[in-house]
Design a protein around this motif. Structure first.
Motif, PDB file in Angstrom:
ATOM      1  N   ARG A 205     -26.685 -29.055 -27.919  1.00 17.41           N
ATOM      2  CA  ARG A 205     -27.435 -29.937 -27.016  1.00 17.41           C
ATOM      3  C   ARG A 205     -26.663 -31.218 -26.784  1.00 17.41           C
ATOM      4  NH1 ARG A 205     -30.867 -26.072 -25.239  1.00 17.41           N
ATOM      5  NH2 ARG A 205     -30.557 -24.562 -26.903  1.00 17.41           N
ATOM      6  N   SER A 206     -26.542 -31.586 -25.518  1.00 19.74           N
ATOM      7  CA  SER A 206     -25.736 -32.768 -25.186  1.00 19.74           C
ATOM      8  C   SER A 206     -26.331 -34.047 -25.753  1.00 19.74           C
ATOM      9  CB  SER A 206     -25.576 -32.878 -23.666  1.00 19.74           C
ATOM     10  OG  SER A 206     -26.832 -32.913 -23.032  1.00 19.74           O
ATOM     11  N   TRP A 207     -27.657 -34.124 -25.858  1.00 15.38           N
ATOM     12  CA  TRP A 207     -28.248 -35.354 -26.392  1.00 15.38           C
ATOM     13  C   TRP A 207     -27.919 -35.537 -27.865  1.00 15.38           C
ATOM     14  CZ3 TRP A 207     -31.839 -35.081 -30.369  1.00 15.38           C
ATOM     15  CH2 TRP A 207     -32.478 -33.862 -30.573  1.00 15.38           C
ATOM     16  N   VAL A 208     -27.622 -34.433 -28.577  1.00 17.37           N
ATOM     17  CA  VAL A 208     -27.269 -34.524 -29.986  1.00 17.37           C
ATOM     18  C   VAL A 208     -25.886 -35.154 -30.158  1.00 17.37           C
ATOM     19  CG1 VAL A 208     -26.851 -33.176 -32.086  1.00 17.37           C
ATOM     20  CG2 VAL A 208     -28.748 -32.578 -30.573  1.00 17.37           C
ATOM     21  N   ALA A 209     -25.006 -34.949 -29.189  1.00 16.96           N
ATOM     22  CA  ALA A 209     -23.657 -35.508 -29.281  1.00 16.96           C
ATOM     23  C   ALA A 209     -23.675 -37.021 -29.324  1.00 16.96           C
ATOM     24  CB  ALA A 209     -22.810 -35.030 -28.102  1.00 16.96           C
ATOM     25  N   ALA A 210     -24.710 -37.635 -28.746  1.00 16.42           N
ATOM     26  CA  ALA A 210     -24.794 -39.099 -28.729  1.00 16.42           C
ATOM     27  C   ALA A 210     -25.288 -39.670 -30.052  1.00 16.42           C
ATOM     28  CB  ALA A 210     -25.713 -39.549 -27.593  1.00 16.42           C
ATOM     29  N   LEU A 211     -25.743 -38.812 -30.959  1.00 18.70           N
ATOM     30  CA  LEU A 211     -26.260 -39.274 -32.242  1.00 18.70           C
ATOM     31  C   LEU A 211     -25.119 -39.613 -33.206  1.00 18.70           C
ATOM     32  CD1 LEU A 211     -29.089 -36.611 -32.775  1.00 18.70           C
ATOM     33  CD2 LEU A 211     -29.318 -38.900 -31.771  1.00 18.70           C
ATOM     34  N   SER A 212     -25.434 -40.373 -34.201  1.00 18.81           N
ATOM     35  CA  SER A 212     -24.463 -40.653 -35.261  1.00 18.81           C
ATOM     36  C   SER A 212     -24.257 -39.381 -36.087  1.00 18.81           C
ATOM     37  CB  SER A 212     -24.981 -41.773 -36.161  1.00 18.81           C
ATOM     38  OG  SER A 212     -26.137 -41.334 -36.863  1.00 18.81           O
ATOM     39  N   PRO A 213     -23.156 -39.294 -36.824  1.00 20.19           N
ATOM     40  CA  PRO A 213     -22.940 -38.101 -37.672  1.00 20.19           C
ATOM     41  C   PRO A 213     -24.110 -37.852 -38.619  1.00 20.19           C
ATOM     42  CG  PRO A 213     -20.922 -39.381 -37.522  1.00 20.19           C
ATOM     43  CD  PRO A 213     -21.992 -40.201 -36.865  1.00 20.19           C
ATOM     44  N   GLU A 214     -24.686 -38.920 -39.146  1.00 24.69           N
ATOM     45  CA  GLU A 214     -25.813 -38.770 -40.067  1.00 24.69           C
ATOM     46  C   GLU A 214     -27.033 -38.180 -39.351  1.00 24.69           C
ATOM     47  OE1 GLU A 214     -22.904 -41.555 -41.451  1.00 24.69           O
ATOM     48  OE2 GLU A 214     -24.124 -41.566 -39.621  1.00 24.69           O
ATOM     49  N   ALA A 215     -27.293 -38.674 -38.129  1.00 26.62           N
ATOM     50  CA  ALA A 215     -28.438 -38.175 -37.365  1.00 26.62           C
ATOM     51  C   ALA A 215     -28.233 -36.728 -36.948  1.00 26.62           C
ATOM     52  CB  ALA A 215     -28.675 -39.058 -36.136  1.00 26.62           C
ATOM     53  N   ARG A 216     -26.987 -36.354 -36.601  1.00 24.48           N
ATOM     54  CA  ARG A 216     -26.709 -34.963 -36.250  1.00 24.48           C
ATOM     55  C   ARG A 216     -26.942 -34.059 -37.451  1.00 24.48           C
ATOM     56  NH1 ARG A 216     -22.270 -36.964 -33.086  1.00 24.48           N
ATOM     57  NH2 ARG A 216     -20.746 -36.394 -34.700  1.00 24.48           N
ATOM     58  N   ALA A 217     -26.552 -34.517 -38.635  1.00 19.19           N
ATOM     59  CA  ALA A 217     -26.747 -33.726 -39.852  1.00 19.19           C
ATOM     60  C   ALA A 217     -28.237 -33.528 -40.124  1.00 19.19           C
ATOM     61  CB  ALA A 217     -26.069 -34.405 -41.037  1.00 19.19           C
ATOM     62  N   ARG A 218     -29.029 -34.571 -39.881  1.00 12.78           N
ATOM     63  CA  ARG A 218     -30.476 -34.438 -40.086  1.00 12.78           C
ATOM     64  C   ARG A 218     -31.083 -33.451 -39.090  1.00 12.78           C
ATOM     65  NH1 ARG A 218     -30.126 -40.091 -40.839  1.00 12.78           N
ATOM     66  NH2 ARG A 218     -30.870 -40.459 -38.709  1.00 12.78           N
ATOM     67  N   ALA A 219     -30.585 -33.482 -37.836  1.00 11.26           N
ATOM     68  CA  ALA A 219     -31.089 -32.540 -36.831  1.00 11.26           C
ATOM     69  C   ALA A 219     -30.789 -31.102 -37.234  1.00 11.26           C
ATOM     70  CB  ALA A 219     -30.460 -32.848 -35.474  1.00 11.26           C
ATOM     71  N   VAL A 220     -29.612 -30.870 -37.795  1.00 13.28           N
ATOM     72  CA  VAL A 220     -29.250 -29.538 -38.257  1.00 13.28           C
ATOM     73  C   VAL A 220     -30.147 -29.118 -39.419  1.00 13.28           C
ATOM     74  CG1 VAL A 220     -27.452 -28.187 -39.401  1.00 13.28           C
ATOM     75  CG2 VAL A 220     -26.866 -29.647 -37.460  1.00 13.28           C
TER      76      VAL A 220
END
Length: 334
Positions: A205-220
């Motif tokens: 998801r393109s909106w996930v790319a705008a997140l910080s690495p920490e936020a992306r890890a939480r989304a996963v």
């Protein structure tokens, strides 16, 4: 040497592109055959991404040129389909020859285009009778767990990954004078998801790319927890989609474009194509205008030979109806 771009931007873009391989569904063959009818067609695919649809079009025997403005997406496409010519940029930036392609195809990216600019470019590039087709996926939200998953994957309201709607795309095409009536088809497909690939659902998801690495890890972590609740262990799970497709034919009409490109010059003793306010007009109309101006011109140019008015003809093949254009009259007797 320091990079000229922020270090997180390219890494985020590359991770989104790579995740598309397993994070986004494919297309059923019958849908591909409907989107581009016939065999051995010349196809321009805009917003091609990593080439999920491109791959299917090539397998169907078409010659495809893929266009996308995302360099990271095209990097993956080149790796997966090295024989397919690609161009980084937008369709408006291409120097397309008029009436040079059989079909133009686009997927979800269609909703992000400025159609007032994009549709005329597409219409000029299409051959007579050529098709513009748009195809996209919509999760089957009739199933409760799919609704729950979809609410998370689409991201914030207004994000790019909010899914397009059939009515929005169809209405825009119906209101365009450049295209004829719009046909619609819907297909069903299931995307296989397992413990390894479920993370790519969110990472693509393109909106996930705008997140910080920490936020992306939480989304996963969240989507993995979802899978643990609803998945089927080693057997995985199947995510159902409805694949929507719309198709319309170009309508080339005299005087439709204001740059004179929809007319051909009669070369026997004629000068440039005549135009009025930038729009090509018929030779008869040009003669009439010339006659009307003749009286005024005589007072200013006594004794000077008046140049014969230029003539041109419309391309007969370009404007010949195949029975699908808007010159068809439909009468309902019910």
């Amino acid at each position: 040497m320091a990079s000229e771009r922020p270090p997180e931007e390219p890494r985020g873009a590359r991770s989104v592109a790579a995740a598309h391989v397993h994070g986004r569904p494919g297309y059923p063959r019958e849908c591909v055959d409907w989107v581009v009818p016939g065999h051995g067609k010349t196809v321009l695919e805009i917003g091609a991404g990593i080439g999920k649809l491109t791959e299917q079009l090539v397998a169907a025997g078409h010659a495809v040129h893929a266009v996308d403005r995302d360099a990271s997406m095209l990097e993956v496409l080149r790796t997966r389909l090295p024989s397919v010519p690609v161009t980084e940029g937008t369709v408006e930036e291409l120097e397309l020859r008029h009436r040079s392609v059989d079909a133009v195809v686009c997927s979800t990216a269609f909703t992000s285009f400025d159609l007032d600019c994009t549709l005329p470019v597409i219409a000029k590039a299409l051959k007579t009778g050529g098709h513009l087709s748009v195809v996209w996926h919509e999760r089957d939200t009739r199933i409760p767990w799919v609704r729950r998953l979809g609410a998370f994957l689409e991201g914030p309201v207004g994000a790019r990954d909010n899914e397009p709607r059939t009515t929005t795309i169809t209405e825009r095409l119906l209101h365009s004078p450049l295209f004829s009536f719009v046909e619609e088809q819907t297909y069903t497909i299931w995307q296989d998801i397992d413990r390894e690939t479920v993370s790519d659902l969110v990472l693509s998801r393109s909106w996930v790319a705008a997140l910080s690495p920490e936020a992306r890890a939480r989304a996963v972590e969240e989507v993995q927890a979802f899978y643990a609740d609803y998945g089927r262990g080693m057997d995985g799970m199947q995510l159902p989609y409805r694949v929507h497709a719309v198709r319309t034919q170009v309508v080339h009409q005299p005087g439709l474009f204001d740059d004179g490109t929809d007319a051909l010059r009669i070369t026997s003793g004629a000068g440039p194509v005549a135009s009025v306010a930038g729009v090509a007009v018929t030779a008869a109309a040009t003669d009439a205008q010339a006659d009307a101006r003749e009286g005024d011109a005589q007072g200013e140019a006594q004794g000077e030979a008046k140049e014969a008015p230029p003539k041109f003809r419309f391309d007969a093949d370009l404007f010949t109806s195949d029975g699908t254009d808007t010159d068809m009259l439909l009468i309902d007797f019910t």
